[in-house]
Design a protein around this motif. Structure first.
Motif, PDB file in Angstrom:
ATOM      1  N   LYS A 155       0.818  -1.200   0.000  1.00  0.00           N
ATOM      2  CA  LYS A 155       0.000   0.000   0.000  1.00  0.00           C
ATOM      3  C   LYS A 155       0.854   1.253   0.000  1.00  0.00           C
ATOM      4  N   LEU A 156       0.520   2.169  -0.912  1.00  0.00           N
ATOM      5  CA  LEU A 156       1.168   3.473  -0.947  1.00  0.00           C
ATOM      6  C   LEU A 156       0.385   4.453  -0.087  1.00  0.00           C
ATOM      7  N   THR A 157       1.104   5.247   0.688  1.00  0.00           N
ATOM      8  CA  THR A 157       0.492   6.362   1.414  1.00  0.00           C
ATOM      9  C   THR A 157       1.027   7.650   0.813  1.00  0.00           C
ATOM     10  N   PHE A 158       0.114   8.514   0.367  1.00  0.00           N
ATOM     11  CA  PHE A 158       0.504   9.732  -0.337  1.00  0.00           C
ATOM     12  C   PHE A 158       0.465  10.946   0.579  1.00  0.00           C
ATOM     13  N   GLY A 159       1.326  11.903   0.282  1.00  0.00           N
ATOM     14  CA  GLY A 159       1.213  13.216   0.869  1.00  0.00           C
ATOM     15  C   GLY A 159       0.116  14.008   0.183  1.00  0.00           C
ATOM     16  N   GLY A 160      -0.122  15.219   0.665  1.00  0.00           N
ATOM     17  CA  GLY A 160      -1.213  16.024   0.145  1.00  0.00           C
ATOM     18  C   GLY A 160      -0.932  16.669  -1.207  1.00  0.00           C
ATOM     19  N   GLY A 161       0.310  16.575  -1.668  1.00  0.00           N
ATOM     20  CA  GLY A 161       0.655  17.127  -2.976  1.00  0.00           C
ATOM     21  C   GLY A 161       1.173  18.549  -2.882  1.00  0.00           C
ATOM     22  N   THR A 162       2.048  18.897  -3.818  1.00  0.00           N
ATOM     23  CA  THR A 162       2.559  20.267  -3.950  1.00  0.00           C
ATOM     24  C   THR A 162       2.355  20.698  -5.391  1.00  0.00           C
ATOM     25  N   ARG A 163       1.625  21.775  -5.550  1.00  0.00           N
ATOM     26  CA  ARG A 163       1.349  22.274  -6.899  1.00  0.00           C
ATOM     27  C   ARG A 163       2.448  23.255  -7.284  1.00  0.00           C
ATOM     28  N   VAL A 164       3.169  22.945  -8.353  1.00  0.00           N
ATOM     29  CA  VAL A 164       4.249  23.809  -8.845  1.00  0.00           C
ATOM     30  C   VAL A 164       3.759  24.573 -10.067  1.00  0.00           C
TER      31      VAL A 164
END
Lengths: 116, 113
Positions: B100-109
């Motif tokens: 299972k992958l656990t993702f961060g909330g993301g960074t929009r560049v």
């Protein structure tokens, strides 16, 4: 290989209707994953299969959601009845198998679901 | 359970300037680390990964990330960005023995000319 294929790309439906999302994993991959992406909750794993068998469905939000994998090349995620809060992008991913370098997940383009 | 924190939700940057996207994780067991990129209206693509060996990993398009076990970080860097690097970047972790992958909330560049 064509990669992970999802259909439809976009789905607009009315509250209460049944929605079925489809996924074809990469040929030869043993694992299949369903994710949901929303602004509020980010990317969440809903369920994953190994050799067509559901292994972990702890991320499925409620009984309205169900997923099946009748064979190695096809999976569905069904929502019945759908609600506006189900609006999200749903991604399917697949991976080759266990082992350090094999267990890399490849994602489909996603299905954008809007429930009105 | 694992968790991933991406401290910056948005990073505006000018073309040809450097960029760093921060990622910190927590886990009680050994993990593998990943960066995925999502271009507008597309799915996630694997950018680079750390499984073992050298703690500095590189992608084919100039990104690099360094695994720092003591700081539990896996920051992503590029010395000179292009307009085409405009995308959302996700850091993810997976237990070495898991699936299972656990993702961060993301960074929009957003790369500006």
């Amino acid at each position: 290989d064509a990669g992970v294929i999802q259909s439809p790309r976009h789905e607009v439906t009315e509250m209460g209707q049944e929605v079925t999302l489809r996924c074809k994993p990469i040929s030869g991959h043993d694992y299949l994953f369903w994710y949901r992406q929303t602004m509020m909750r980010g990317l969440e794993l809903l369920i994953y299969f190994n050799n067509n068998v559901p292994i972990d469905d702890s991320g499925m939000p409620e009984d309205r959601f169900s997923a099946k994998m009748p064979n190695a090349s096809f999976s569905t995620l069904k929502i019945q009845p759908s609600e506006p809060r189900d609006s999200a992008v749903y991604f399917c991913a697949s991976s080759l198998g266990a082992g350090q370098s094999k267990n890399i997940q490849y994602f489909g383009a996603g299905t954008r679901l809007s429930v009105l | 359970a694992q968790s991933v924190t991406q401290l910056d939700s948005q990073v505006p940057v000018f073309e040809e300037a450097p960029v760093e996207l921060r990622c910190n994780y927590s886990s009680s067991v050994s993990v593998y680390l990943f960066w995925y990129v999502q271009y507008p209206n597309q799915g996630l693509q694997l950018l680079l990964k750390y499984l073992s060996g050298s703690t500095l990993v590189e992608s084919i398009n100039g990104f690099e990330a360094e695994f720092n076990k003591s700081q539990t970080s896996f920051h992503l860097r590029k010395p000179s960005v292009h307009i085409s690097d405009t995308a959302e970047y996700f850091c993810a972790v997976r237990k070495a023995a898991g699936n299972k992958l656990t993702f961060g909330g993301g960074t929009r560049v957003l790369v500006k000319p």
